[in-house]
Scaffold this active site. Structure first.
Site, PDB file in Angstrom:
ATOM      1  N   CYS B  33       0.811  -1.226   0.000  1.00  0.00           N
ATOM      2  CA  CYS B  33       0.000   0.000   0.000  1.00  0.00           C
ATOM      3  C   CYS B  33       0.837   1.264   0.000  1.00  0.00           C
ATOM      4  CB  CYS B  33      -0.917   0.021   1.220  1.00  0.00           C
ATOM      5  SG  CYS B  33       0.016   0.017   2.767  1.00  0.00           S
ATOM      6  N   ASP B  35       2.434   2.514   2.577  1.00  0.00           N
ATOM      7  CA  ASP B  35       2.498   3.169   3.887  1.00  0.00           C
ATOM      8  C   ASP B  35       3.849   2.933   4.542  1.00  0.00           C
ATOM      9  OD1 ASP B  35       0.063   4.427   3.904  1.00  0.00           O
ATOM     10  OD2 ASP B  35      -0.998   2.634   4.539  1.00  0.00           O
ATOM     11  N   CYS B  58      -2.782   2.999   7.975  1.00  0.00           N
ATOM     12  CA  CYS B  58      -4.219   2.951   8.214  1.00  0.00           C
ATOM     13  C   CYS B  58      -4.522   2.504   9.655  1.00  0.00           C
ATOM     14  CB  CYS B  58      -4.862   1.978   7.239  1.00  0.00           C
ATOM     15  SG  CYS B  58      -4.395   0.275   7.607  1.00  0.00           S
ATOM     16  N   CYS B 102      -1.306  -5.135   6.541  1.00  0.00           N
ATOM     17  CA  CYS B 102      -0.968  -3.946   7.325  1.00  0.00           C
ATOM     18  C   CYS B 102      -0.143  -4.318   8.553  1.00  0.00           C
ATOM     19  CB  CYS B 102      -2.233  -3.232   7.772  1.00  0.00           C
ATOM     20  SG  CYS B 102      -3.359  -2.885   6.409  1.00  0.00           S
TER      21      CYS B 102
HETATM   22  S1  FES Z   1      -3.425   0.003   4.095  1.00  0.00           S
HETATM   23 FE1  FES Z   1      -1.351   0.608   4.306  1.00  0.00          FE
HETATM   24  S2  FES Z   1      -0.816  -0.155   6.235  1.00  0.00           S
HETATM   25 FE2  FES Z   1      -2.897  -0.599   6.084  1.00  0.00          FE
END
Ligand code: FES
Lengths: 121, 121
Positions: B33, B35, B58, B102
């Site tokens: 994702c 992140d 998230c 995640c």
């Molecule tokens: S969607 Fe990126 S860490 Fe959860």
């Protein structure tokens, strides 16, 4: 990694919450990461008079949702439908390429809320 | 969608912040994702005496990072290395399947911080 505008809307998101007597509600999921977002609109005639959102998404999802709600408030439904995730990302001075998928959540949520409103009309 | 424990750690995350004089720092990105998360540890002898984290991820990333920091505080480095994303998800009474990716962020960040500490020793 993120622009100042993204950090501003992430740390201080606008229009977070729900509208209990909303005229339209959109709830969408992001197939890429599994995050969800819910958007509520109040419509008067053709104008979006109020909008609120809730998300469990990441920083980019929060910032784009926040900016999207700012962009559509006071706009007509057609003007709101013309807004894309690219419009929102540009208004935030851009997003990292790998986070562009997060901005789709706001666009999809907005469209779903407007469709929900039209269905109920 | 989320267990009560996930919601608790998401809305009230433990050990958020940074440790300026950390003994080990791990910064990792989630390829799925995009992140990122950063984890700081203080180590005394073999024991992790303090830990803090920062993430733009998230709700699931925040909750798993928060729970992971709780699980490793006061543990030895080897005990901390035995903790996997599955351990953390179980401690949170589970995560939706689509959000399991995640939880990898917390595990990777923790490992990176311990490796950083060992490298500097
Ligand atoms: S969607 Fe990126 S860490 Fe959860």
């Amino acid at each position: 990694m993120y622009s100042q505008k993204v950090m501003d809307h992430f740390t201080n998101p606008r229009n977070v919450g729900e509208i209990p007597d909303a005229d339209g509600v959109g709830e969408v999921g992001n197939p890429r990461c599994g995050d969800i977002m819910k958007i509520f609109i109040k419509v008067d005639g053709d104008i979006i008079t109020d909008v609120k959102f809730q998300t469990f998404g990441c920083a980019a999802a929060i910032a784009t949702s926040s900016m999207a709600t700012e962009l559509i408030k006071g706009k007509t439904l057609d003007e709101a439908l013309a807004i894309t995730n690219k419009t929102v990302a540009d208004a935030l001075d851009g997003l990292p390429a790998i986070k562009m998928h997060c901005s789709v959540l706001a666009e999809d949520g907005l469209r779903a809320a407007i469709e929900d409103y039209k269905r109920k009309m």
